[in-house]
Design a protein around this motif. Structure first.
Motif, mmCIF file in Angstrom:
data_model
loop_
_atom_site.group_PDB
_atom_site.id
_atom_site.type_symbol
_atom_site.label_atom_id
_atom_site.label_comp_id
_atom_site.label_asym_id
_atom_site.label_seq_id
_atom_site.Cartn_x
_atom_site.Cartn_y
_atom_site.Cartn_z
ATOM 1 N N ASP A 194 -1.005 2.905 -5.583
ATOM 2 C CA ASP A 194 -1.535 2.623 -4.246
ATOM 3 C C ASP A 194 -2.059 1.186 -4.145
ATOM 4 O OD1 ASP A 194 -2.000 3.548 -1.691
ATOM 5 O OD2 ASP A 194 -4.079 4.066 -2.124
ATOM 6 N N SER A 195 -2.645 0.709 -5.244
ATOM 7 C CA SER A 195 -3.225 -0.641 -5.184
ATOM 8 C C SER A 195 -2.338 -1.629 -5.930
ATOM 9 C CB SER A 195 -4.630 -0.636 -5.779
ATOM 10 O OG SER A 195 -4.723 0.280 -6.831
ATOM 11 N N ARG A 216 1.027 6.071 -3.497
ATOM 12 C CA ARG A 216 1.315 5.970 -2.061
ATOM 13 C C ARG A 216 2.727 6.509 -1.894
ATOM 14 N NH1 ARG A 216 5.965 2.718 -0.720
ATOM 15 N NH2 ARG A 216 5.552 0.506 -0.791
ATOM 16 N N CYS A 243 0.651 4.654 -11.211
ATOM 17 C CA CYS A 243 1.739 5.232 -10.391
ATOM 18 C C CYS A 243 1.523 6.736 -10.199
ATOM 19 C CB CYS A 243 3.092 5.040 -11.063
ATOM 20 S SG CYS A 243 3.569 3.344 -11.309
ATOM 21 N N HIS A 300 -2.603 7.548 -8.481
ATOM 22 C CA HIS A 300 -3.115 7.011 -7.220
ATOM 23 C C HIS A 300 -1.956 6.621 -6.318
ATOM 24 C CE1 HIS A 300 -7.024 6.856 -9.125
ATOM 25 N NE2 HIS A 300 -6.446 6.300 -10.157
ATOM 26 N N HIS A 342 -0.703 -1.190 4.509
ATOM 27 C CA HIS A 342 -0.797 -1.203 3.050
ATOM 28 C C HIS A 342 -0.550 -2.643 2.628
ATOM 29 C CE1 HIS A 342 0.460 0.205 -1.101
ATOM 30 N NE2 HIS A 342 -0.605 0.933 -0.875
#
Ligand code: BMA
Length: 281
Positions: free
Chosen positions: A215-216, A278, A273, A276, A160
Motif C-alpha cells: 500500500d505504501s 492495495r 505486499c 498491507h 494513492h
C-alpha cells in the motif's frame, strides 16, 4: 556525459555490472557500462556499450536479465515512430548483439523474468493508451522475439501515491512467496509529478496473478540529489541485485542525474505486499 542514471545492475563473474543511461549535450542518451567489485564503487568503461542505431535517436533505461548462459538487455529506443523497446543480447558485456524491436510505439519499461512458465518466456511491460493509461501488462514469448497473450494485470490506483502512472522497474526477483517486482509510481501535484518506488508480488507459477501490492511506497525523493537535478523529484529503478544473506541492493536514478544504491531485506518487501495490500487494479 551530463548524467549517469536509470541503470540496470547484475552480478556477472564476481563483478557487479552496471548499464547506465547517460544524457549527452545533444539531449539524446546512450548506454554506458561500469564495473564494481562490491556493488557500491563503480568505474565506467571509456566506451559506451550501446549508442543509438541509424534509425534511433536515443537509447534509454536498460534492464538486464540473465537467461540461461546469456543476458537479455531491453531498452527504450526513440525511433521516428515513437518510443519502442529493443532487445539486445550479450554473454560477456563486451560483444552485444542487437536482436530486434520487441514492441510497437508507446511502450516502455520491459522487464523479462529469468525463468520460463509453461515453456514460454514472460515479461512485464507498460504500453500506454487513453483507455488503459500507463498500466502494467504481462506478455509471453517462445523465443524472446515474438510476444503475445498480453493481458493487463496492474493499474494505477486513484487517491494513492501511484495514481497517475505505474511501470515495471527492476526485473522480478524470485522469493519463496512469489516474484517480487519493484515498480515505479507517479503522482501528479501542482508542483509537477513525483516518481516513487513500490513493490508487488506475483504468483511463482502464474506470474499474471498479482498476489499482493504494497500500500505504501518503499522509496521517495528525499535527498537533495533526488529532489533537484535534470528532472526534479524522481527516484526511478531499472535494477536490483538479491544477495545470499536475504538482502537486496536496489539501484535507482536520482532526479534523472545520478545513480544511488540502497539495501533492503527481501522478506520485509514481501511482507509489505502480503500484509498491507492495495488492489492490483
Ligand atoms: C520517464 C522516463 C524515465 C525518467 C522518468 C522521470 O518517463 O523518461 O527515463 O526517469 O520519466 O523523468
Amino acid at each position: 556525459m551530463e548524467t549517469v542514471h536509470n541503470a540496470a545492475v547484475v552480478k556477472h563473474e564476481n563483478e557487479y555490472i552496471m548499464l547506465f543511461r547517460s544524457h549527452l549535450r545533444t539531449g539524446r542518451s546512450i548506454i554506458g557500462l561500469a564495473r564494481s567489485p562490491d556493488g557500491f564503487h563503480f568505474t565506467a568503461d571509456p566506451q559506451p556499450l550501446l549508442v543509438p542505431a541509424a534509425d534511433e535517436f536515443s537509447v534509454e533505461d536498460p534492464r538486464v536479465t540473465r537467461i540461461e548462459d546469456e543476458y537479455a538487455i531491453t531498452y527504450s529506443a526513440y525511433s521516428r515512430n515513437g518510443v519502442r523497446i529493443a532487445l539486445a543480447k550479450t554473454k560477456d558485456f563486451s560483444r552485444v548483439e542487437r536482436v530486434s524491436f520487441i514492441t510497437q510505439a508507446d511502450y516502455r519499461n520491459v522487464v523479462i523474468f529469468p525463468e520460463k512458465f509453461g515453456g514460454l518466456y514472460a515479461r512485464l511491460d507498460r504500453p500506454h493508451s487513453e483507455i488503459a493509461p500507463w498500466s502494467i501488462w504481462i506478455s509471453y514469448s517462445p523465443d524472446l522475439r515474438f510476444w503475445g497473450e498480453s493481458q493487463l494485470i496492474m493499474k494505477p490506483v486513484q487517491y494513492h501515491w501511484d495514481e497517475m502512472k505505474i511501470g515495471p522497474g527492476a526485473p522480478p526477483i524470485r522469493t519463496n512467496e512469489g516474484w517480487l517486482s519493484i515498480y515505479h509510481g507517479v503522482f501528479q501535484t501542482m508542483d509537477g509529478s513525483i516518481y516513487r518506488l513500490g513493490v508487488a508480488l506475483h504468483d511463482l507459477q502464474d506470474p499474471a496473478k498479482v498476489i499482493g501490492v504494497g500500500d505504501s511506497w518503499i522509496l521517495q525523493p528525499e535527498d537533495p540529489w533526488e529532489i533537484t537535478g535534470y528532472v526534479h523529484n524522481v527516484v526511478f529503478t531499472c535494477g536490483a541485485v538479491p544477495e545470499s544473506d536475504g538482502t537486496v541492493k536496489i539501484y535507482w536514478g536520482g532526479a534523472d542525474t545520478v545513480m544511488c544504491v540502497g539495501q533492503a531485506v527481501l522478506a520485509d518487501l514481501v511482507a509489505l505486499c502480503l500484509d498491507h495490500g492495495r488492489p492490483a487494479k
